[in-house]
Design an enzyme around this catalytic site. Structure first.
Site, PDB file in Angstrom:
ATOM      1  N   THR B  73       0.843  -1.205   0.000  1.00  0.00           N
ATOM      2  CA  THR B  73       0.000   0.000   0.000  1.00  0.00           C
ATOM      3  C   THR B  73       0.875   1.250   0.000  1.00  0.00           C
ATOM      4  O   THR B  73       0.660   2.178  -0.807  1.00  0.00           O
ATOM      5  CB  THR B  73      -0.942   0.002   1.225  1.00  0.00           C
ATOM      6  OG1 THR B  73      -1.849  -1.097   1.096  1.00  0.00           O
ATOM      7  CG2 THR B  73      -1.731   1.292   1.307  1.00  0.00           C
ATOM      8  N   ASN B 153      -6.165  -9.857  -6.782  1.00  0.00           N
ATOM      9  CA  ASN B 153      -6.264 -10.417  -5.442  1.00  0.00           C
ATOM     10  C   ASN B 153      -7.540 -11.196  -5.202  1.00  0.00           C
ATOM     11  O   ASN B 153      -7.591 -12.058  -4.340  1.00  0.00           O
ATOM     12  CB  ASN B 153      -6.137  -9.299  -4.397  1.00  0.00           C
ATOM     13  CG  ASN B 153      -7.067  -8.143  -4.678  1.00  0.00           C
ATOM     14  OD1 ASN B 153      -7.070  -7.590  -5.782  1.00  0.00           O
ATOM     15  ND2 ASN B 153      -7.869  -7.749  -3.706  1.00  0.00           N
ATOM     16  N   ALA B 202       5.677  -8.321   2.062  1.00  0.00           N
ATOM     17  CA  ALA B 202       6.264  -9.568   2.571  1.00  0.00           C
ATOM     18  C   ALA B 202       5.209 -10.561   3.033  1.00  0.00           C
ATOM     19  O   ALA B 202       5.392 -11.769   2.892  1.00  0.00           O
ATOM     20  CB  ALA B 202       7.200  -9.249   3.737  1.00  0.00           C
ATOM     21  N   THR B 243      14.022   5.168  10.433  1.00  0.00           N
ATOM     22  CA  THR B 243      14.873   4.037  10.788  1.00  0.00           C
ATOM     23  C   THR B 243      14.359   2.756  10.132  1.00  0.00           C
ATOM     24  O   THR B 243      13.165   2.455  10.211  1.00  0.00           O
ATOM     25  CB  THR B 243      14.898   3.857  12.321  1.00  0.00           C
ATOM     26  OG1 THR B 243      15.426   5.047  12.897  1.00  0.00           O
ATOM     27  CG2 THR B 243      15.753   2.671  12.724  1.00  0.00           C
ATOM     28  N   CYS B 328      -9.314  -6.072   2.406  1.00  0.00           N
ATOM     29  CA  CYS B 328      -9.493  -4.654   2.728  1.00  0.00           C
ATOM     30  C   CYS B 328     -10.936  -4.204   2.571  1.00  0.00           C
ATOM     31  O   CYS B 328     -11.294  -3.114   2.997  1.00  0.00           O
ATOM     32  CB  CYS B 328      -8.565  -3.801   1.861  1.00  0.00           C
ATOM     33  SG  CYS B 328      -6.860  -4.221   2.126  1.00  0.00           S
TER      34      CYS B 328
END
Lengths: 88, 381
Positions: B73, B153, B202, B243, B328
């Protein structure tokens, strides 16, 4: 082919045809030839293999770091418990 | 006993080897990859670079092409909204996408209208395949970007990215592909060099949630001209400051590496499961949506005549965990925009369910499942 075999092959190849310096070869081979000592550290050996394959003497000299220097390799060897008298 | 998990398009279970790597870089090797001035930081940085190479290898890209993000996304947003500034500067303010894109593409594209962009939504055929003829007609000199998904999807249908690439051969528009569902499962199309931007996650390939990547390919010497959506650091070549979540990135890298290694074995396991499932459900009158010849072996979207999706979900909940569409939008009562775009109508639309599995899926007692469905159908079959 195990990661240790690939490390041995890459070390010898990059020393012969690339820029891996002679003095580091025995330390790399110490890892490659003793899989029993590093059986729980394959992840770190994979990293070491990547560094050997993409080693560049001048890796730190450009604006972007796209290769690995001898210092990167030292650090990985140290993480794997390899003693190097010249690296303290 | 937990029901068999058949919602792998929503998210996959995490491979044990991946979880082990994530744990290692969460607890033991916890350094910040942006602090490579000591061993902790250096090890973390090297692990991130290894992951970058492993992700790039799946799509035959260069390590530097990979920008780590929080998932597909965010990658879709970075690609589509991040390229807008270049479009406004150059006067290229036309964007094209297909009607069956995930909301994570449709909504960013919709937002571009507020900046003055024109948007063309391409129709799809009844087979669930994007109309390449419509794309060819829609292209204009000022088309900035075309966004076509890799694998849908809801239906699992693989889109004809090779034909899309051919259609764009003589056009400078950037080609973005939302590959959340197909990365690591179908290799060839994402390796097309005409594909400029690829979004991945992932958690669709047995890795952790909350991490993904945007892969950018150079065209000649030039990367797609993206502007970052966030500011506050130079990480990821300035495109994604903050980070780096090294443990998650390592998990993504491991998942990508295993996906390449086990591609064939996983495919065969999924095909065997599909065969067994269809042998059980087709005699009950199941109507499959999407061209079976172009569907990946781990997904089926089908309607069971006489059984509305919400009834199937509640009646089978102790046997199967599945959904009636995209994760979603599964919580809404809205009919699937994908099936509607394919021309599915009436009761078939209300009866559509999505089953998606993987090599880790448990055996299913299909006779028990069929028995419940027959009862719901009133014993008519």
């Amino acid at each position: 082919m195990s990661v240790f075999d690939r490390l041995a092959e890459a070390t010898l190849r990059e020393n012969r045809e690339g820029e891996i310096p002679d003095y580091i070869v025995p330390h790399l081979m110490e890892v490659a030839q003793h899989p029993e000592r590093h059986s729980d550290q394959e992840w770190a050996v994979e990293i070491l293999l990547m560094q050997v394959e993409d080693y560049d003497t001048y890796a730190e000299s450009g604006c972007c770091k796209t290769a690995f220097s001898i210092e990167d390799i030292y650090m990985s060897l140290q993480r794997l418990g390899i003693q190097m008298d010249f690296w303290t | 006993m937990m029901p068999a998990y058949l919602d792998c398009n929503a998210t996959t279970p995490v491979e044990k080897d991946v979880a082990r790597e994530v744990q290692r870089f969460l607890v033991e090797e916890f350094g910040n990859p942006a602090s490579p001035v000591h061993m902790y930081g250096t090890i973390a940085r090297m692990a991130v670079e290894k992951a970058r190479r492993d992700v790039a290898a799946v799509v035959a890209a260069q390590a530097d092409d990979v920008i780590f993000t929080s998932g597909a996304t965010e990658s879709n947003n970075l690609a589509l909204r991040g390229i807008a500034e270049a479009g406004l500067k150059s006067g290229c303010t036309h964007v094209i996408c297909s009607a069956i894109e995930h909301k994570a593409v449709l909504e960013p594209v919709e937002s571009l209208k507020k900046q003055g962009f024109e948007v063309t939504i391409l129709p799809v055929l009844g087979s669930g395949i994007v109309s390449v003829a419509a794309l060819t007609e829609a292209l204009r000199p000022e088309t900035l970007c075309v966004s076509i998904m890799h694998v849908n999807n809801e239906t699992g249908v693989v889109q004809p990215l090779d034909e899309v690439a051919d259609a764009l051969a003589d056009h400078p528009a950037w080609l973005h592909v939302d590959a959340a569902q197909g990365f690591g499962k179908e290799l060839e199309l994402l390796r097309l060099q005409r594909v400029d931007l690829i979004s991945i996650s992932a958690h669709k390939i047995f890795g952790p949630k909350g991490v993904g990547a945007l892969i950018r390919r150079r065209r000649g010497e030039e990367y797609p001209p993206l502007t970052p959506l966030m500011l506050g650091g130079g990480q990821e070549q300035g495109l994604r400051p903050g980070t780096l979540a090294a443990h998650s990135i390592v998990g993504l890298g491991a998942a990508a590496r295993i996906a390449l290694r086990d591609l064939q074995a996983r495919r065969e396991a999924c095909l065997a499961f599909k065969k067994e499932m269809l042998a059980a459900l087709v005699p009950l009158g199941a109507v499959v949506h999407g061209d079976p010849q172009r569907t990946l072996p781990h997904t089926v979207n089908l309607s069971l005549p006489g059984v509305e999706a919400h009834l199937a979900l509640s009646s089978l909940k102790n046997l199967l965990a599945f959904s009636n569409g995209s994760a979603c939008t599964a919580h809404t009562q809205e009919p699937s925009h994908v099936l509607q775009a394919m021309g599915v109508q009436g009761s078939l639309l209300d009866e559509a369910i999505r089953l998606s599995w993987c090599h880790l899926t448990d055996q299913v007692d299909w006779s028990q499942v069929c028995s419940v469905i027959r009862q719901l159908q009133g014993g008519s079959r």
